[in-house]
Design a protein around this motif. Structure first.
Motif, PDB file in Angstrom:
ATOM      1  N   PHE A 167       3.013  10.628  -4.389  1.00  0.00           N
ATOM      2  CA  PHE A 167       3.063  10.413  -5.831  1.00  0.00           C
ATOM      3  C   PHE A 167       3.435  11.709  -6.552  1.00  0.00           C
ATOM      4  CE2 PHE A 167      -0.010   6.547  -6.261  1.00  0.00           C
ATOM      5  CZ  PHE A 167       0.855   5.819  -5.464  1.00  0.00           C
ATOM      6  N   ASN A 224       2.181   2.310 -10.907  1.00  0.00           N
ATOM      7  CA  ASN A 224       1.096   2.764 -10.015  1.00  0.00           C
ATOM      8  C   ASN A 224      -0.109   3.167 -10.846  1.00  0.00           C
ATOM      9  OD1 ASN A 224       2.459   2.959  -7.176  1.00  0.00           O
ATOM     10  ND2 ASN A 224       3.923   3.893  -8.601  1.00  0.00           N
ATOM     11  N   ASN A 225      -0.564   2.245 -11.673  1.00  0.00           N
ATOM     12  CA  ASN A 225      -1.681   2.504 -12.578  1.00  0.00           C
ATOM     13  C   ASN A 225      -2.707   1.390 -12.403  1.00  0.00           C
ATOM     14  OD1 ASN A 225      -3.423   2.954 -14.714  1.00  0.00           O
ATOM     15  ND2 ASN A 225      -1.803   3.574 -16.112  1.00  0.00           N
ATOM     16  N   ASP A 226      -3.946   1.780 -12.114  1.00  0.00           N
ATOM     17  CA  ASP A 226      -4.998   0.774 -11.896  1.00  0.00           C
ATOM     18  C   ASP A 226      -5.280  -0.040 -13.145  1.00  0.00           C
ATOM     19  OD1 ASP A 226      -5.247   1.667  -9.309  1.00  0.00           O
ATOM     20  OD2 ASP A 226      -6.889   3.050  -9.767  1.00  0.00           O
ATOM     21  N   ASP A 270       3.603   6.374 -13.584  1.00  0.00           N
ATOM     22  CA  ASP A 270       2.339   5.630 -13.630  1.00  0.00           C
ATOM     23  C   ASP A 270       2.532   4.172 -14.031  1.00  0.00           C
ATOM     24  OD1 ASP A 270       0.818   7.696 -12.805  1.00  0.00           O
ATOM     25  OD2 ASP A 270       0.228   8.355 -14.801  1.00  0.00           O
ATOM     26  N   ASP A 307       0.853  -1.195   0.000  1.00  0.00           N
ATOM     27  CA  ASP A 307       0.000   0.000   0.000  1.00  0.00           C
ATOM     28  C   ASP A 307       0.886   1.241   0.000  1.00  0.00           C
ATOM     29  OD1 ASP A 307      -2.336  -1.464   0.057  1.00  0.00           O
ATOM     30  OD2 ASP A 307      -2.325  -1.614   2.251  1.00  0.00           O
ATOM     31  N   ASP A 337       1.167   5.450  -0.025  1.00  0.00           N
ATOM     32  CA  ASP A 337       0.496   6.712   0.274  1.00  0.00           C
ATOM     33  C   ASP A 337       0.565   7.604  -0.966  1.00  0.00           C
ATOM     34  OD1 ASP A 337      -0.574   9.014   1.244  1.00  0.00           O
ATOM     35  OD2 ASP A 337       0.727   9.155   3.009  1.00  0.00           O
ATOM     36  N   GLN A 338      -0.601   7.914  -1.515  1.00  0.00           N
ATOM     37  CA  GLN A 338      -0.641   8.694  -2.757  1.00  0.00           C
ATOM     38  C   GLN A 338      -0.180  10.130  -2.572  1.00  0.00           C
ATOM     39  OE1 GLN A 338      -4.331   8.399  -4.830  1.00  0.00           O
ATOM     40  NE2 GLN A 338      -4.323   6.178  -4.910  1.00  0.00           N
ATOM     41  N   ASP A 339      -0.008  10.594  -1.349  1.00  0.00           N
ATOM     42  CA  ASP A 339       0.507  11.937  -1.131  1.00  0.00           C
ATOM     43  C   ASP A 339       1.947  12.074  -1.609  1.00  0.00           C
ATOM     44  OD1 ASP A 339      -1.889  12.707  -0.032  1.00  0.00           O
ATOM     45  OD2 ASP A 339      -1.243  12.374   2.042  1.00  0.00           O
ATOM     46  N   THR A 358       3.006  12.356 -10.426  1.00  0.00           N
ATOM     47  CA  THR A 358       2.662  11.799 -11.736  1.00  0.00           C
ATOM     48  C   THR A 358       3.277  12.577 -12.887  1.00  0.00           C
ATOM     49  OG1 THR A 358       0.615  13.085 -11.695  1.00  0.00           O
ATOM     50  CG2 THR A 358       0.505  10.822 -10.895  1.00  0.00           C
TER      51      THR A 358
END
Length: 799
Positions: free
Chosen positions: A114, A125-127, A122, A108, A110-112, A116
């Motif tokens: 990131f 870290n790309n869905d 990405d 997991d 923390d997107q803080d 981009t």
């Protein structure tokens, strides 16, 4: 049928796990560690009864939602159970048991943290893009066998035998009647050939030219490997992956390089040596996967910090932050950003470079792109193309093909007109204009004689952005029309054409209406240019004509031709009227609508036509209503009055009440009270009334019995008298015929008389707002001032 059997066995598999659950469980909720050996044996037994291999059953469980950790643990339990010996024909060897670790899941992040804007970020870290390791993919022949792998051998034909061999930590398998065979470090293809060769000593028919025994060697359970991911990644640590996993799989689980990590210099270390260097850009830009090697146990993936990053903006296909290697140039960077957009000014770039103290600006021209080495912190911007066009001219107006044309060397006005297929027949030949752009971007007009240009007597060389304007003769004169007003089907403005006659014009308007007067058609013609130059009273010429409904004129009228801007008036026949209808209702012999036969038909005439009054008719209560068709002008006037005086009230019921005295009218027909009727009038004659209604500010609104001779005060007393807020001096009566009468007098009041069916109304006094405290203070201050003044005056008089 096979699909149904698989589904059935899966539920049997689930049912085998229900000893510790009260109902068929969700596979995702099963804790494999809590299963007893007996439950696992039942599972294996049911699988063998149904002819399913272990891999088939596990694949089914995975498709129903079991995760990698559950599957790995289930494999370990089945292996341990079988390694204890079950008396089957399956051979299993394990010199030292190796536990199967559960596979790691993605960390997991923390997107803080990131960013981009970094190119490649990405990727991990790309869905929509995943490098999650998959244990169900086919294993290639180049896969290297190691400790923990399971090798399955199926022999069928003249001999039948199945082997399930687990590679020990030393890389060997033990085959009954063959012994130890070292397979570790060999590819799957090499192991297949080696084992077939070894088993030929037992099954000699495998090597014959016409074999009756056949063999298949393949992998069952795949080993897991532990990989250490270190350096500038989001989640450094040790990850357990299937033996088929690659470096990208491990990087994906660790979240990929962080904001300080390199995407261009990722190292795969094996045995203390750098085995491979990964360049993520090479994969993203070129699709190169050769450096993405399969991993082995204890491999290390090191992500160092980046060395150079460059920011790009403007008309590139990709904008953001890009990592560059040593000695990479601007040309290399342009390849990474995908090149320029179609709007980019590609001949020059703007480069901002950091120095030890400040920034430095540099111009980069296209000849320098391949020789300019990029440095850390460089910022490159590409501008946009100018909107100007270097070789454009245009031609407009009365030309067959107006538009934009290419300016070629030496192009002249005559050549451009020829390119546009020449001028139209309506072109104005005496003059044309070239609008030219001066060097200072101001405009100038260059006139030319179009007829001389067409004859070849005049020509001019054209320049960039010249606009050639050739007008039509119709553009140089006022739009020519004729106006038709009055009794035609389509009145309005009609385009003028030469030789138009009066009959032609009426034909274009759809012909006459039924109300048209054919003997009074008037044409108004404005004064000519010469006539309008003279001062006088005359404003127009008038012509009158008579025309038949078949649009034929007689004599000289037939040759009369209209001119532009003529106005034609078709008059209405003097005595033409549409059907006019009135209505009568109530106590007459024949109620309904009646058509007026003459303009002088009166109320008494309509009563007689309707059969007279019935015995119970109340003539004093008869009412006449008349349509009130207010013109738009009157409505606008009312709106303006309301703006000036908000106390005004205009009723807009669509009709007016006309008070009549029907009893007097019938007594003296044709008298002054016997009104002429008009279209839309309606007369209502009620039944005889015996009550009087009292409403408004009285104590009890009632309908009282009519008493002859009694006036308004009597009926107010019948309703309990005036209310507390009644305006007594303004009480009034509305009579059944719509008329009214009000109370008069100041000291001695004279109340109006009342008729049957009347309504007595007592209005309410206007409410008064009490004085505020500030107002009372003002009054008190005024009184005090007056008192002081009086005292002063009295004192002065006494003295």
């Amino acid at each position: 049928m096979v699909q149904r059997l698989i589904i059935y066995v899966f539920f049997v598999f689930c049912a085998a796990l229900t000893s510790v659950h009260s109902q068929i469980p969700d596979p995702k909720s099963i804790d494999v560690n809590t299963l007893s050996d007996e439950q696992v044996r039942r599972l294996v037994s049911e699988m063998e009864k149904r002819g399913l291999s272990e891999s088939d059953a596990i694949a089914m469980a995975q498709s129903r939602g079991m995760n990698q950790n559950q599957i790995s643990e289930l494999r370990r339990r089945i292996f341990e159970l079988k390694s204890k010996g079950s008396g089957s024909d399956t051979e299993s060897t394990l010199s030292s048991k190796k536990s199967i670790k559960p596979l790691s899941s993605k960390a997991d992040i923390d997107q803080d943290f990131f960013d981009t804007s970094i190119f490649g970020f990405d990727f991990f870290n790309n869905d929509k893009l995943t490098f999650d390791p998959d244990v169900n993919i086919p294993v290639s022949d180049s896969y290297v066998i190691g400790g923990g792998d399971e090798i399955l051998i199926d022999i069928w034909g003249a001999s039948e035998k199945s082997y399930k061999l687990l590679v020990d930590r030393n890389g060997a398998v033990n085959i009954s009647q063959v012994g130890l065979v070292n397979v570790g470090g060999l590819t799957q293809q090499a192991v297949r050939k080696l084992l077939v060769n070894k088993l030929t000593s037992i099954y000699q028919d495998l090597n014959s030219s016409n074999p009756r025994t056949f063999i298949n060697v393949y992998l069952g359970i795949i080993k897991t490997v532990s990989i250490n991911v270190i350096g500038e990644v989001f989640a450094p640590g040790t990850y357990t992956l299937p033996g088929t996993a690659s470096a990208f799989n491990a990087l994906y689980l660790a979240g990929g390089p962080n904001v300080n990590g390199s995407f261009r210099n990722i190292q795969v270390i094996r045995g203390g040596k750098v085995l491979s260097t990964l360049d993520v850009y090479d994969y993203l830009i070129n699709g190169n996967t050769t450096m993405n090697l399969p991993l082995r146990d204890d491999d290390v993936i090191l992500v160092p910090t980046y060395q150079k990053r460059v920011t790009v903006s403007g008309e590139f296909k990709r904008n953001g932050i890009f990592e560059v290697k040593e000695k990479e140039t601007v040309a290399d960077l342009i390849k990474y950003v995908g090149g320029f957009t179609e709007k980019a000014y590609t001949q020059r770039l703007e480069l901002y470079r950091n120095t030890s103290k400040q920034k430095k600006f540099m111009d980069l021209y296209d000849s320098d792109y391949s020789s300019t080495i990029l440095e850390n912190g460089d910022a490159i911007n590409v501008g946009i193309l100018l909107s100007r066009v270097e070789n454009r001219i245009s031609i407009r107006g009365a030309i067959y093909r107006p538009g934009i044309y290419e300016l070629v060397d030496g192009l002249t006005l005559k050549q451009l007109i020829d390119k546009a297929d020449g001028v139209r027949e309506d072109a104005f030949l005496n003059r044309g204009i070239i609008t030219r752009l001066n060097p200072d971007l101001s405009l100038q007009n260059i006139p030319f004689d179009l007829s001389a240009t067409l004859r070849g007597e005049f020509d001019i060389k054209l320049q960039r952005e010249d606009i050639v304007n050739i007008s039509s003769i119709n553009d140089l004169r006022q739009n020519r029309t004729v106006v038709v007003l009055g009794e035609v089907l389509k009145p309005g403005e009609i385009d003028f054409v030469d030789n138009m006659t009066l009959s032609d014009l009426i034909f274009k308007t759809g012909g006459f209406t039924e109300a048209a007067s054919l003997s009074y058609i008037e044409v108004s013609r404005r004064l000519s240019y010469e006539e309008s130059q003279k001062i006088g009273d005359e404003m127009a010429h008038l012509y009158q004509f008579t025309i038949s409904r078949d649009l034929k004129l007689s004599g000289a009228d037939a040759g009369f031709e209209l001119q532009p801007f003529d106005q034609v008036f078709i008059r209405r026949s003097p005595n033409y009227e549409t059907g006019q209808v009135v209505k009568i209702s109530g106590q007459v012999g024949y109620v309904g609508e009646y058509s007026l036969a003459t303009k002088k038909e009166r109320i008494s005439d309509l009563i007689n036509r309707a059969g007279g009054l019935l015995p119970m008719a109340y003539a004093e209560g008869a009412m006449l209503t008349r349509r009130s068709n207010l013109s738009p002008k009157v409505l606008r006037m009312r709106q303006e009055l309301l703006k000036k005086d908000s106390t005004l009230i205009f009723s807009d019921l669509g009709f007016d009440v006309v008070t009549i005295n029907l009893k007097s009218i019938l007594a003296s027909p044709g008298g002054k009270e016997d009104l002429f009727l008009i279209d839309g009038d309606e007369i209502m004659i009620p039944l005889q009334q015996q009550t009087v209604k009292v409403s408004g500010e009285v104590l009890n609104s009632v309908s009282a019995t009519y008493v002859e001779g009694r006036r308004l005060k009597y009926y107010i007393n019948q309703s309990g008298g005036f209310g507390f807020s009644a305006k007594k001096d303004k009480a009034y009566v509305i009579y059944p015929n719509g008329s009214s009468d009000v109370t008069r007098g100041f000291i001695f009041k004279r109340y109006p008389k009342v008729l049957p069916g009347s309504e007595v109304i007592v209005p309410k006094k206007r409410s008064k707002e009490p004085l505020s405290a500030l107002a009372w203070m003002g009054i008190a201050s005024t009184m005090a001032s007056l008192t002081l003044t009086l005292v002063t005056v009295v004192s002065v008089i006494k003295n």
